[in-house]
Write a protein that holds these residues in place. Structure first.
Motif, PDB file in Angstrom:
ATOM      1  N   PHE A   9      13.170  -6.288   0.106  1.00  0.00           N
ATOM      2  CA  PHE A   9      11.762  -6.076  -0.259  1.00  0.00           C
ATOM      3  C   PHE A   9      10.868  -7.130   0.407  1.00  0.00           C
ATOM      4  N   GLN A  10      10.951  -7.164   1.713  1.00  0.00           N
ATOM      5  CA  GLN A  10      10.291  -8.188   2.518  1.00  0.00           C
ATOM      6  C   GLN A  10       8.792  -8.253   2.245  1.00  0.00           C
ATOM      7  N   PRO A  26       7.522   0.672  -1.040  1.00  0.00           N
ATOM      8  CA  PRO A  26       8.698  -0.121  -1.416  1.00  0.00           C
ATOM      9  C   PRO A  26       9.097   0.111  -2.871  1.00  0.00           C
ATOM     10  N   ARG A  27      10.370  -0.090  -3.158  1.00  0.00           N
ATOM     11  CA  ARG A  27      10.865   0.032  -4.519  1.00  0.00           C
ATOM     12  C   ARG A  27      11.249  -1.318  -5.090  1.00  0.00           C
ATOM     13  N   GLY A  28      10.550  -2.309  -4.645  1.00  0.00           N
ATOM     14  CA  GLY A  28      10.718  -3.655  -5.159  1.00  0.00           C
ATOM     15  C   GLY A  28       9.545  -4.509  -4.727  1.00  0.00           C
ATOM     16  N   GLY A  29       9.328  -5.631  -5.414  1.00  0.00           N
ATOM     17  CA  GLY A  29       8.163  -6.453  -5.125  1.00  0.00           C
ATOM     18  C   GLY A  29       6.905  -5.802  -5.655  1.00  0.00           C
ATOM     19  N   TYR A  30       5.745  -6.334  -5.212  1.00  0.00           N
ATOM     20  CA  TYR A  30       4.498  -5.716  -5.672  1.00  0.00           C
ATOM     21  C   TYR A  30       3.427  -5.742  -4.587  1.00  0.00           C
ATOM     22  N   HIS A  31       3.878  -5.521  -3.337  1.00  0.00           N
ATOM     23  CA  HIS A  31       2.930  -5.497  -2.223  1.00  0.00           C
ATOM     24  C   HIS A  31       2.955  -4.149  -1.522  1.00  0.00           C
ATOM     25  N   LEU A  32       1.813  -3.729  -1.028  1.00  0.00           N
ATOM     26  CA  LEU A  32       1.716  -2.595  -0.122  1.00  0.00           C
ATOM     27  C   LEU A  32       1.083  -3.087   1.169  1.00  0.00           C
ATOM     28  N   TRP A  33       1.692  -2.732   2.293  1.00  0.00           N
ATOM     29  CA  TRP A  33       1.247  -3.179   3.618  1.00  0.00           C
ATOM     30  C   TRP A  33       0.557  -1.992   4.292  1.00  0.00           C
ATOM     31  N   LEU A  34      -0.757  -2.056   4.403  1.00  0.00           N
ATOM     32  CA  LEU A  34      -1.567  -0.928   4.840  1.00  0.00           C
ATOM     33  C   LEU A  34      -2.073  -1.137   6.254  1.00  0.00           C
ATOM     34  N   ARG A  35      -1.842  -0.157   7.093  1.00  0.00           N
ATOM     35  CA  ARG A  35      -2.345  -0.177   8.462  1.00  0.00           C
ATOM     36  C   ARG A  35      -3.776   0.348   8.473  1.00  0.00           C
ATOM     37  N   LEU A  36      -4.669  -0.416   9.071  1.00  0.00           N
ATOM     38  CA  LEU A  36      -6.064  -0.016   9.184  1.00  0.00           C
ATOM     39  C   LEU A  36      -6.284   0.756  10.478  1.00  0.00           C
ATOM     40  N   PRO A  37      -7.300   1.579  10.547  1.00  0.00           N
ATOM     41  CA  PRO A  37      -7.600   2.267  11.800  1.00  0.00           C
ATOM     42  C   PRO A  37      -7.869   1.277  12.927  1.00  0.00           C
ATOM     43  N   ASP A  38      -7.448   1.642  14.136  1.00  0.00           N
ATOM     44  CA  ASP A  38      -7.691   0.776  15.285  1.00  0.00           C
ATOM     45  C   ASP A  38      -9.177   0.452  15.401  1.00  0.00           C
ATOM     46  N   GLY A  39      -9.450  -0.792  15.748  1.00  0.00           N
ATOM     47  CA  GLY A  39     -10.827  -1.224  15.904  1.00  0.00           C
ATOM     48  C   GLY A  39     -11.448  -1.810  14.652  1.00  0.00           C
TER      49      GLY A  39
END
Length: 486
Positions: free
Chosen positions: A260-261, A409-422
């Protein structure tokens, strides 16, 4: 309203009324303040303690609280000397090929600083009070204080019982980690710093996942090390690029989070686990396994893989574990597990830096993990985090569909969201703050240039589940102003 904000508000009200009293004059009793402000006795006591710490009032046991005498040095506080000489002193040890020493703690303080009043916290790094085992912690601390010798000096390596508990947790069913392999530390961040200083000399390279935890990057740079990024995908760190990074950099250590990096939530795949250990062994290097999220598995996570340390008989892995993330920010008790000569170096560095972890904290940790409430707490955390994850995923899909999530993810409590280019991360996070929600920009999670704009949002720190929905709604409002083509 939180207890902290109530204390701050009452302290502000009392501070504004102090001019009504002459120096040495007695203030109203605590009981009358409780009735007047409709506050709890604890809130009144803490507010008065704030004023006492500021030197504005004096508490006299049995007599009451009095306005402090005017401070003679008060006028001098507005006068500042010339501290510009420090710029030279602090950079005087930099050679021609070495930059002046500096410590950038911004990536750490982003998860430690509380947001301004009225701002919802979707960028923090700890469980909300509702998921912290506050009653169990209080009971454990009370029992620990009564233990024989609880306030005496502990062994520098840590209490034998606590080392044994961590050894069983790290080694798992195979029992491959012994109590003698374990060193008790003051939480995970302290363990990371100790490991980095033990494994690499100042000026050396250290391999890090990309993206990775900013607190680790800060610790590496503060130790004079040069973080070299190795990209991470949905299966964890990439072994093909890892071997090349070892050869190119000459690094003798890799810091990774196989489970759960942070921030991506990736789990190192079964195939890559052996490849990572083989690449490190071939390079004559260590793997620092930061296992921060093992107790933050969601209830639908399924069976967890064993630690890398449990499958490593040759001392390649230096393992880090902490109780802090799954309990309370103030229970700073963790462990380092290592085999071979490196263990003595880890021990020596910790002894020089901090002597030992306070015994009352170690005793309290033992009481906590040995109580029936411990298993119940872990189940509650797993259930609560899964519920919060689903609430945030649903809110993001409704309010901000332009943000891309590779996997939930099924562990931790972070979501890593990719933003639109620019997208400009700084502009978006500033707009979000103005809209009343704090989120973390992606750039601090990269050791070098970021390949794309990102946000990290967390679904644990929000005080209530409804705050998650409202926080995402506010983020959506900010995105509508900032995102390209929105």
């Amino acid at each position: 309203m939180s207890e902290r904000s109530s204390v701050a508000e009452l302290a502000g009200s009392l501070r504004g009324e102090l001019d009504r009293y002459s120096p040495g004059e007695k203030l109203p009793s605590s009981r009358s303040l409780v009735q007047r402000f409709r506050a709890s006795p604890v809130t009144v006591s803490r507010a008065l303690a704030v004023l006492a710490a500021e030197g504005l009032v004096v508490t006299r046991p049995g007599a009451g609280v009095f306005r402090a005498e005017a401070r003679r040095a008060e006028a001098a506080f507005g006068q500042r000397g010339d501290t510009s000489w420090q710029e030279v002193a602090l950079s005087a040890d930099a050679s021609a090929d070495q930059a002046p020493r500096s410590v950038d703690a911004s990536g750490v303080t982003a998860t430690l600083d509380r947001p301004p009043p009225g701002v919802l916290e979707l960028n923090g790094g700890y469980l909300p009070p509702g998921l912290q085992p506050e009653k169990a912690l209080a009971a454990a601390l009370a029992r620990a204080a009564r233990r024989p010798g609880a306030w005496g000096r502990p062994p520098v390596e840590g209490l034998e019982e606590l080392r044994g508990w961590f050894a069983r947790e790290i080694g798992g069913a195979a029992g491959t980690v012994a109590p003698g392999d374990v060193l008790i530390t003051a939480g995970g961040q302290s363990a990371i710093t100790t490991a980095l200083r033990a494994l690499a000399p100042p000026g050396a390279a250290v391999l890090v996942e990309s993206p990775t935890y900013p607190g680790m990057l800060a610790a590496a740079r503060a130790s004079g090390l040069r973080p070299v990024p190795v990209p991470v995908d949905s299966e964890g760190v990439r072994p093909d690029l890892l071997a090349a990074a070892f050869r190119a950099s000459g690094a003798r250590a890799l810091v990774c989070q196989p489970l759960f990096q942070n921030p991506t939530g990736a789990v190192l795949s079964p195939r890559r686990r052996g490849e990572v250990l083989r690449a490190a062994r071939a390079a004559g290097a260590f793997v620092v396994e930061d296992d921060f999220a093992r107790n933050l598995a969601h209830e639908d996570a399924g069976p967890l893989p064993p630690t890398l340390c449990a499958e490593d008989p040759d001392g390649v892995v230096v393992h880090i574990r902490s109780l802090t993330k799954v309990t309370s920010p103030s229970l700073r008790v963790g462990a380092l597990a290592a085999r071979g000569p490196v263990q003595e170096r880890l021990r020596a560095i910790q002894v020089v830096d901090s002597f030992f972890v306070p015994r009352p904290l170690q005793e309290a940790a033992l009481e906590l993990v040995g109580a029936p409430a411990w298993a119940r707490h872990l189940r509650a955390v797993g259930t609560g985090l899964r519920t919060r994850r689903e609430i945030m995923l649903g809110a993001l899909a409704r309010e901000v569909p332009a943000l891309h999530l590779d996997h939930a993810p099924r562990g931790g409590y972070h979501l890593w969201l990719r933003l639109p280019d620019g997208t400009d991360e700084a502009t978006l996070t500033a707009a979000a703050l103005r809209a009343g929600v704090a989120v973390a920009p992606g750039a601090p999670y990269f050791a070098a240039e970021s390949p794309a704009p990102h946000l990290r949002v967390t679904f644990a720190p929000a005080a209530a589940e409804s705050d998650i929905v409202e926080g995402v709604r506010r983020l959506g409002a900010a995105c509508a102003q900032v995102l390209p083509d929105s």
